[in-house]
Every structure is written in C-alpha cells, then in structure tokens.
Design a protein around this motif. Structure first.
Motif, PDB file in Angstrom:
ATOM      1  N   ALA A 112      17.520 -26.315   8.702  1.00 24.19           N
ATOM      2  CA  ALA A 112      18.413 -26.221   9.862  1.00 24.19           C
ATOM      3  C   ALA A 112      19.873 -26.255   9.456  1.00 24.19           C
ATOM      4  CB  ALA A 112      18.114 -27.356  10.832  1.00 24.19           C
ATOM      5  N   GLU A 113      20.174 -26.903   8.335  1.00 27.54           N
ATOM      6  CA  GLU A 113      21.568 -27.081   7.926  1.00 27.54           C
ATOM      7  C   GLU A 113      22.050 -26.018   6.932  1.00 27.54           C
ATOM      8  OE1 GLU A 113      22.666 -31.668   8.436  1.00 27.54           O
ATOM      9  OE2 GLU A 113      21.456 -31.280   6.648  1.00 27.54           O
ATOM     10  N   GLN A 114      21.189 -25.097   6.573  1.00 24.68           N
ATOM     11  CA  GLN A 114      21.563 -24.103   5.562  1.00 24.68           C
ATOM     12  C   GLN A 114      22.709 -23.203   6.001  1.00 24.68           C
ATOM     13  OE1 GLN A 114      18.011 -22.002   4.429  1.00 24.68           O
ATOM     14  NE2 GLN A 114      17.413 -23.522   2.904  1.00 24.68           N
ATOM     15  N   GLY A 118      26.238 -27.165  11.041  1.00 28.52           N
ATOM     16  CA  GLY A 118      25.895 -28.482  11.534  1.00 28.52           C
ATOM     17  C   GLY A 118      24.517 -28.481  12.165  1.00 28.52           C
ATOM     18  N   ALA A 119      24.083 -29.620  12.634  1.00 24.56           N
ATOM     19  CA  ALA A 119      22.762 -29.729  13.248  1.00 24.56           C
ATOM     20  C   ALA A 119      22.725 -30.915  14.199  1.00 24.56           C
ATOM     21  CB  ALA A 119      21.683 -29.881  12.176  1.00 24.56           C
ATOM     22  N   PHE A 120      21.907 -30.779  15.227  1.00 24.90           N
ATOM     23  CA  PHE A 120      21.613 -31.881  16.126  1.00 24.90           C
ATOM     24  C   PHE A 120      20.287 -32.516  15.712  1.00 24.90           C
ATOM     25  CE2 PHE A 120      24.351 -29.434  19.013  1.00 24.90           C
ATOM     26  CZ  PHE A 120      25.132 -30.445  19.543  1.00 24.90           C
ATOM     27  N   GLU A 182      33.902 -31.088  16.892  1.00 25.27           N
ATOM     28  CA  GLU A 182      34.571 -31.230  15.595  1.00 25.27           C
ATOM     29  C   GLU A 182      33.560 -31.502  14.490  1.00 25.27           C
ATOM     30  OE1 GLU A 182      37.376 -34.348  16.076  1.00 25.27           O
ATOM     31  OE2 GLU A 182      38.761 -33.167  17.323  1.00 25.27           O
ATOM     32  N   THR A 183      32.589 -32.355  14.782  1.00 26.23           N
ATOM     33  CA  THR A 183      31.578 -32.713  13.789  1.00 26.23           C
ATOM     34  C   THR A 183      30.735 -31.504  13.408  1.00 26.23           C
ATOM     35  OG1 THR A 183      31.471 -34.977  14.628  1.00 26.23           O
ATOM     36  CG2 THR A 183      29.594 -34.202  13.333  1.00 26.23           C
ATOM     37  N   LEU A 184      30.275 -30.750  14.404  1.00 21.96           N
ATOM     38  CA  LEU A 184      29.416 -29.603  14.138  1.00 21.96           C
ATOM     39  C   LEU A 184      30.173 -28.496  13.419  1.00 21.96           C
ATOM     40  CD1 LEU A 184      27.596 -29.595  17.577  1.00 21.96           C
ATOM     41  CD2 LEU A 184      26.541 -30.137  15.382  1.00 21.96           C
ATOM     42  N   ARG A 185      31.398 -28.258  13.812  1.00 29.16           N
ATOM     43  CA  ARG A 185      32.182 -27.202  13.162  1.00 29.16           C
ATOM     44  C   ARG A 185      32.524 -27.564  11.721  1.00 29.16           C
ATOM     45  NH1 ARG A 185      35.809 -25.858  18.555  1.00 29.16           N
ATOM     46  NH2 ARG A 185      34.328 -24.332  19.434  1.00 29.16           N
ATOM     47  N   GLY A 186      32.433 -28.860  11.401  1.00 29.39           N
ATOM     48  CA  GLY A 186      32.615 -29.295  10.022  1.00 29.39           C
ATOM     49  C   GLY A 186      31.312 -29.365   9.247  1.00 29.39           C
ATOM     50  N   GLY A 187      30.217 -28.867   9.854  1.00 26.75           N
ATOM     51  CA  GLY A 187      28.919 -28.879   9.182  1.00 26.75           C
ATOM     52  C   GLY A 187      28.211 -30.216   9.253  1.00 26.75           C
ATOM     53  N   GLY A 188      28.624 -31.098  10.176  1.00 21.54           N
ATOM     54  CA  GLY A 188      28.041 -32.431  10.276  1.00 21.54           C
ATOM     55  C   GLY A 188      26.838 -32.508  11.201  1.00 21.54           C
ATOM     56  N   ARG A 189      26.422 -33.728  11.493  1.00 18.65           N
ATOM     57  CA  ARG A 189      25.213 -33.988  12.276  1.00 18.65           C
ATOM     58  C   ARG A 189      25.540 -34.848  13.484  1.00 18.65           C
ATOM     59  NH1 ARG A 189      25.473 -34.920   7.498  1.00 18.65           N
ATOM     60  NH2 ARG A 189      24.561 -33.463   6.003  1.00 18.65           N
ATOM     61  N   VAL A 190      24.867 -34.547  14.583  1.00 22.91           N
ATOM     62  CA  VAL A 190      25.030 -35.315  15.816  1.00 22.91           C
ATOM     63  C   VAL A 190      23.643 -35.697  16.316  1.00 22.91           C
ATOM     64  CG1 VAL A 190      25.828 -35.273  18.206  1.00 22.91           C
ATOM     65  CG2 VAL A 190      27.194 -34.162  16.425  1.00 22.91           C
ATOM     66  N   GLY A 191      23.472 -36.962  16.688  1.00 28.47           N
ATOM     67  CA  GLY A 191      22.190 -37.431  17.219  1.00 28.47           C
ATOM     68  C   GLY A 191      22.265 -37.678  18.714  1.00 28.47           C
ATOM     69  N   LEU A 192      21.230 -37.207  19.431  1.00 26.81           N
ATOM     70  CA  LEU A 192      21.186 -37.347  20.889  1.00 26.81           C
ATOM     71  C   LEU A 192      19.788 -37.740  21.345  1.00 26.81           C
ATOM     72  CD1 LEU A 192      23.157 -34.238  22.199  1.00 26.81           C
ATOM     73  CD2 LEU A 192      23.727 -36.593  22.705  1.00 26.81           C
ATOM     74  N   SER A 249       9.907 -28.261  13.619  1.00 30.32           N
ATOM     75  CA  SER A 249      10.680 -27.041  13.392  1.00 30.32           C
ATOM     76  C   SER A 249      11.932 -27.021  14.268  1.00 30.32           C
ATOM     77  CB  SER A 249       9.825 -25.814  13.713  1.00 30.32           C
ATOM     78  OG  SER A 249       8.702 -25.756  12.871  1.00 30.32           O
ATOM     79  N   PRO A 250      13.044 -26.575  13.715  1.00 28.27           N
ATOM     80  CA  PRO A 250      14.293 -26.535  14.491  1.00 28.27           C
ATOM     81  C   PRO A 250      14.175 -25.610  15.704  1.00 28.27           C
ATOM     82  CG  PRO A 250      14.723 -26.209  12.136  1.00 28.27           C
ATOM     83  CD  PRO A 250      13.243 -26.103  12.326  1.00 28.27           C
TER      84      PRO A 250
END
Length: 297
Positions: A112-114, A118-120, A182-192, A249-250
C-alpha cells in the motif's frame, strides 16, 4: 461543574492504582483479570447491557434471546480483558512487543505504501485495537492516530502516552483534516476507527449490518484527494499474552475518482463492509455497548 476537577483526580487515581496492580501481575494474568472485571461489569451495568442486547437484536435478528445474552456476556468479558491488556502492555519495550506479535498479511501494508502517497490504517473497536499503533509504529514507522480527547484531561494524557509510544502521534478529532493531509502528502500514515456513530451534520448514512448508520465520510474523501490506500488492520488476542495482527488487502480509491457523493458513499460502504466481516467472524469482540444506530435527537 465545580466538582469536575475532583472527579477527574479521583478517576486518575483509580486508573493509576489499576495500572500498578496490573503491571505487578504476569501479563497473561492481567488479561484474565480484565475478563473477570468485565464479567462483573456485565451484572452491574444494566444500561449498557440493554444497549448491547438491542444492538444485537437489530444487527443479527437471526440469533435467539439466549444466544444474544451469551454474546453480550462474552462481549463484556472481552472488553474488560482488552482494557486491562492495553494498560498492562505499557510495561513492554519494542523488543518484547515484537516477540509477542504474529503478523498475518503484513505484505499488504508494504504494498500500500509503495506509491509514496501515504496510507491509512483502518480498524474498528474489535479485538485488541489499542495495540495496533504500537505494532505499525515499530514495523512500518510512526503513525498519526485520529482520536477524540477524553473528557478527563489527566486520563487523556495517559491515553495519549499509551498511543504515542515508539514515535507515534495523536491528532485530536476536531480539526484533524489539515494535519492528515500534510501527513499523507509526506508519505506518512494515519490511523482511523470507522465504526463509531457521528453527529448527523458530520456523517452520511451507510448500511451497517443492513441498517442505516451515520458514518464519517472523511476517510473516503481523504483517500480520493490524496490517492492513499486504506489498509484494514485487526489485532486479535492469542494465548499466553500474545497477539495476532491481521492485515487485509488495501482498499484503493478508483483511478481518477472524483470527490463526489456517490463515490464517497461507495468507498465508505466498503470500509464498513470490511469491519462487518470481521465482526461477524468474532461477534463477541466488538463494542456492542455503543449506540451505533441510535437516532435520538
């Protein structure tokens, strides 16, 4: 209002006593102790017991009264165990957490992060969800967890400390959208978490167990805007104080998909369907005590 600081201090004191007691026990014993406390809560907390029974009747009408009662008792035991396990697990360093975890489908997170978008990490109040941020933080890198701050500021500090281990961060739910972008555009991860009811002005009605349920559309909107994949993650208890972390799977936003109501609704429905599949497989591990379908004003 004047007694609130006093109540907050009492609540914090009780939490710290519980924390010290649980950490003095072997971790597996702390989890078992939590199950006993949950069973006690089942008999004491009649209001939430009735909420759980009504929710099960609504969501799984095929179950008879005796089976619903059995599941609600098991649900209370599970959440007592989950609470005490989360508190007890604060004793572990990074090495010990990794030693206790079995990863299933972890390659889905890497895939998912390739794309660098970023990824949720998507989960629900099922299993031992509080351990998910620690595992993701250790194996993939820091994750920003969107959460509603606790009413008690002292307990909120304790909860944030639990979730912010290993470089993670927490984002207050109100006003989190900018930081998420900001986090996603920097390739980071967000948890929800996707399974809680939201206010009518904040949500859209999506079928959940066949019933319309107010659900936040922010996850779908953010995924469409950034192209970030949504990765379902569930943490289950395993014997001996261990954990089994299952990654599915994403869920990818459609190519060229626009932030239109039908697209947002379709994606949000997929997220809820994923959660529902997990809940149906382990119904006693979900938070039936929450008024998920409550339409009271």
């Amino acid at each position: 209002m004047k007694d609130r600081p006093v109540r907050h201090r009492i609540e914090l004191g009780l939490y710290l006593v519980l924390k010290a007691f649980l950490r003095a026990l072997p971790h597996a014993a702390a989890r078992a102790c939590g199950g006993g406390l949950g069973f006690l809560a089942y008999w004491i907390d009649g209001r939430h017991r009735q909420v759980a029974l009504r929710n099960l009747e609504l969501a799984m009408p095929e179950l008879g009264p005796r089976e619903r009662s059995r599941l609600v008792r098991a649900c209370f035991r599970h959440f007592g165990a989950a609470l005490c396990d989360a508190v007890s697990s604060t004793r572990f360093d990074a090495v010990e957490i990794c030693r206790r975890v079995t990863l299933v489908g972890w390659e889905h997170f890497a895939a998912a992060e390739q794309g660098g978008r970023g990824a949720f990490a998507l989960t629900a109040h099922i299993g031992f969800w509080e351990l998910a941020p620690a595992v993701i933080g250790l194996y993939r890198g820091p994750i920003h967890i969107v959460m509603r701050p606790a009413d008690n500021p002292w307990l909120d500090r304790e909860l944030r400390g639990l979730r912010e281990r290993f470089g993670n961060d927490t984002l207050p739910k109100r006003g989190a959208a900018r930081k998420m972008l900001e986090t996603l555009r920097g390739g980071g991860r967000v948890g929800l978490l996707i399974d809680q009811r939201v206010q009518k002005k904040e949500g859209i009605e999506i079928p959940f167990f066949g019933q319309p349920a107010l659900t936040t559309p922010i996850l779908a909107r953010m995924s469409l805007r950034t192209g970030a994949a949504v990765v379902p993650v569930t943490v289950y208890p395993a014997p001996g104080g261990r954990y089994r972390v299952v990654v599915r799977s994403p869920i990818l936003p459609p190519a060229g998909g626009r932030d239109e109501e039908e697209t947002v609704a379709a994606l949000t429905r997929r997220y809820l369907e994923t959660a529902e599949e997990d809940i149906r497989a382990n119904p006693h591990m979900w938070l039936w005590m929450h008024r998920r379908w409550d339409r009271r004003k």
